[in-house]
Design an enzyme around this catalytic site. Structure first.
Site, mmCIF file in Angstrom:
data_model
loop_
_atom_site.group_PDB
_atom_site.id
_atom_site.type_symbol
_atom_site.label_atom_id
_atom_site.label_comp_id
_atom_site.label_asym_id
_atom_site.label_seq_id
_atom_site.Cartn_x
_atom_site.Cartn_y
_atom_site.Cartn_z
ATOM 1 N N LYS A 1 0.173 4.260 -0.315
ATOM 2 C CA LYS A 1 -0.440 5.479 0.238
ATOM 3 C C LYS A 1 -0.191 6.659 -0.715
ATOM 4 O O LYS A 1 -0.169 6.456 -1.926
ATOM 5 C CB LYS A 1 0.067 5.730 1.661
ATOM 6 C CG LYS A 1 -0.107 4.468 2.531
ATOM 7 C CD LYS A 1 0.101 4.687 3.990
ATOM 8 C CE LYS A 1 -0.120 3.358 4.723
ATOM 9 N NZ LYS A 1 -0.072 3.478 6.169
ATOM 10 N N ASN B 1 0.875 -1.174 0.000
ATOM 11 C CA ASN B 1 0.000 0.000 0.000
ATOM 12 C C ASN B 1 0.908 1.218 0.000
ATOM 13 O O ASN B 1 1.492 1.562 1.025
ATOM 14 C CB ASN B 1 -0.887 -0.031 1.249
ATOM 15 C CG ASN B 1 -1.668 1.256 1.440
ATOM 16 O OD1 ASN B 1 -1.740 2.084 0.530
ATOM 17 N ND2 ASN B 1 -2.247 1.435 2.618
ATOM 18 N N HIS C 1 -9.502 1.294 4.669
ATOM 19 C CA HIS C 1 -8.251 1.514 5.407
ATOM 20 C C HIS C 1 -8.523 2.493 6.548
ATOM 21 O O HIS C 1 -9.323 3.424 6.402
ATOM 22 C CB HIS C 1 -7.178 2.062 4.466
ATOM 23 C CG HIS C 1 -5.819 2.052 5.101
ATOM 24 N ND1 HIS C 1 -5.427 3.006 6.006
ATOM 25 C CD2 HIS C 1 -4.787 1.181 5.002
ATOM 26 C CE1 HIS C 1 -4.203 2.721 6.425
ATOM 27 N NE2 HIS C 1 -3.798 1.619 5.827
ATOM 28 N N GLY D 1 2.522 2.293 10.783
ATOM 29 C CA GLY D 1 3.544 3.336 10.640
ATOM 30 C C GLY D 1 4.257 3.696 11.927
ATOM 31 O O GLY D 1 4.951 4.712 11.992
ATOM 32 N N SER E 1 3.292 -2.055 10.365
ATOM 33 C CA SER E 1 4.728 -2.130 10.654
ATOM 34 C C SER E 1 5.355 -3.473 10.296
ATOM 35 O O SER E 1 6.290 -3.929 10.954
ATOM 36 C CB SER E 1 4.998 -1.777 12.129
ATOM 37 O OG SER E 1 4.636 -0.434 12.385
ATOM 38 N N GLU F 1 -6.928 4.905 7.558
ATOM 39 C CA GLU F 1 -6.682 6.310 7.203
ATOM 40 C C GLU F 1 -7.864 6.897 6.439
ATOM 41 O O GLU F 1 -8.028 8.118 6.396
ATOM 42 C CB GLU F 1 -5.364 6.402 6.403
ATOM 43 C CG GLU F 1 -4.164 6.218 7.325
ATOM 44 C CD GLU F 1 -2.911 5.683 6.659
ATOM 45 O OE1 GLU F 1 -2.797 5.753 5.430
ATOM 46 O OE2 GLU F 1 -2.047 5.176 7.402
ATOM 47 N N GLU G 1 -5.570 -4.649 10.571
ATOM 48 C CA GLU G 1 -4.529 -3.643 10.762
ATOM 49 C C GLU G 1 -4.818 -2.843 12.035
ATOM 50 O O GLU G 1 -5.576 -1.860 12.001
ATOM 51 C CB GLU G 1 -4.490 -2.676 9.584
ATOM 52 C CG GLU G 1 -4.173 -3.335 8.256
ATOM 53 C CD GLU G 1 -3.575 -2.334 7.286
ATOM 54 O OE1 GLU G 1 -2.445 -2.548 6.854
ATOM 55 O OE2 GLU G 1 -4.234 -1.317 7.005
ATOM 56 N N GLY H 1 2.806 -1.035 4.275
ATOM 57 C CA GLY H 1 2.883 0.362 3.866
ATOM 58 C C GLY H 1 4.319 0.776 3.580
ATOM 59 O O GLY H 1 4.859 0.530 2.510
HETATM 60 P P1 PGA Z 1 2.818 0.363 7.583
HETATM 61 O O1 PGA Z 1 1.358 0.598 6.951
HETATM 62 O O2 PGA Z 1 3.322 -0.953 7.016
HETATM 63 O O3 PGA Z 1 3.636 1.543 7.112
HETATM 64 O O4 PGA Z 1 2.652 0.308 9.055
HETATM 65 C C1 PGA Z 1 0.461 -0.460 6.766
HETATM 66 C C2 PGA Z 1 -0.819 0.047 6.174
HETATM 67 O O5 PGA Z 1 -1.275 1.132 6.561
HETATM 68 O O6 PGA Z 1 -1.430 -0.624 5.311
#
Ligand code: PGA
Length: 249
Positions: free
Chosen positions: A12, A10, A93, A169, A208, A95, A163, A229
């Site tokens: 983003k 992803n 997601h 993140g 992460s 976000e 998630e 991500g």
């Molecule tokens: P991250 O994000 O691997 O940077 O923690 C995962 C995601 O939001 O899909």
């Protein structure tokens, strides 16, 4: 049944035109691990160029509108994604849920739109930190699953991504036991609702994931892959995660 491991990047809101070469490099390296399904979900602007640069590879959107077309300024519809070469879409997601106020009903409608357009769907769920700390994570996530997963679909075309919001993140990850418990609970809820079809649905872990922790997380019970991500933006970081998935076959 044996579910194939599924590792999805992803990106983003990251990547300009020159990032297409990086995606191509990832797909070329992923060819060494044919037992793993690999997909990249770049920003909308890169889907078309990536589909041209990596024909036949799984490229997806990070969101779609629930309507097929109409007066929705700034939005992108699922048939538009399919039209430029996407084969999947991420919906729900955190976000989007948190930053854009998307409800479970919105997420379900988007998932339905993606499926209707012929796309595979990755539907995200996950609890905030305070819910995890209060001990209510499983109940919270199962309510999201109940309210956002559509009622009828080809089970092979819908994956759930668990998630935990506090792990995205941040470098924080749940214990492998907590991941396995959550994935087992999700599988149980899907089986109660969909019967044997639940065995075909993949449940990914996200938050992460990196080259150092991927083997352990991907090896946990009922974990069928990863939604990645930050560590999906370069071949150097993403390919080892794909390799970790391959080593578990
Ligand atoms: P991250 O994000 O691997 O940077 O923690 C995962 C995601 O939001 O899909």
């Amino acid at each position: 049944m044996a579910r194939r491991k599924y590792v999805v990047g992803n990106w983003k809101m990251n990547g300009l035109s020159d990032a297409v070469a990086e995606a191509r490099a990832i797909f070329v390296a992923a060819d060494d691990h044919p037992a793993v399904d690999v997909a990249i979900c770049p920003p909308f602007t890169l889907i078309g160029p990536m589909a041209v640069a990596a024909p036949g590879k799984a490229i997806g959107g990070q969101d779609c509108h629930s309507a097929a077309s109409g007066a929705f300024t700034g939005s992108v519809a699922a048939p538009m994604l399919a039209d430029i070469g996407a084969s999947l879409v991420i919906v729900g997601h955190s976000e989007r849920r948190e930053g854009f106020g998307e409800s479970d009903a919105d997420v379900r409608a988007k998932a339905e739109a993606g499926l209707a357009a012929g796309l595979s769907v990755i539907l995200c769920v996950g609890e905030p930190r305070e819910v995890r700390e209060s001990g209510g994570a499983i109940d919270y996530v199962l309510a999201q699953v109940a309210d956002s997963v559509p009622g009828e679909f080809d089970p092979a075309r819908l994956a759930i991504a668990y998630e935990p919001i506090w792990a995205i993140g941040t470098g924080l990850v749940p214990t492998v036991a907590d991941v396995a418990a959550m994935h087992g609970a999700i599988r149980g809820a899907l089986a109660a609702r969909f019967g044997g079809a639940a065995e075909e649905m993949r449940i990914l872990y996200g938050g992460s994931v990196n080259g150092d922790n991927a083997a352990e997380l991907l090896g946990a019970g009922d974990v069928d892959g990863a939604l990645v991500g930050g560590a999906s933006l370069t071949a150097a970081k993403f390919v080892p995660i794909i390799g970790a998935g391959a080593s578990l076959h």
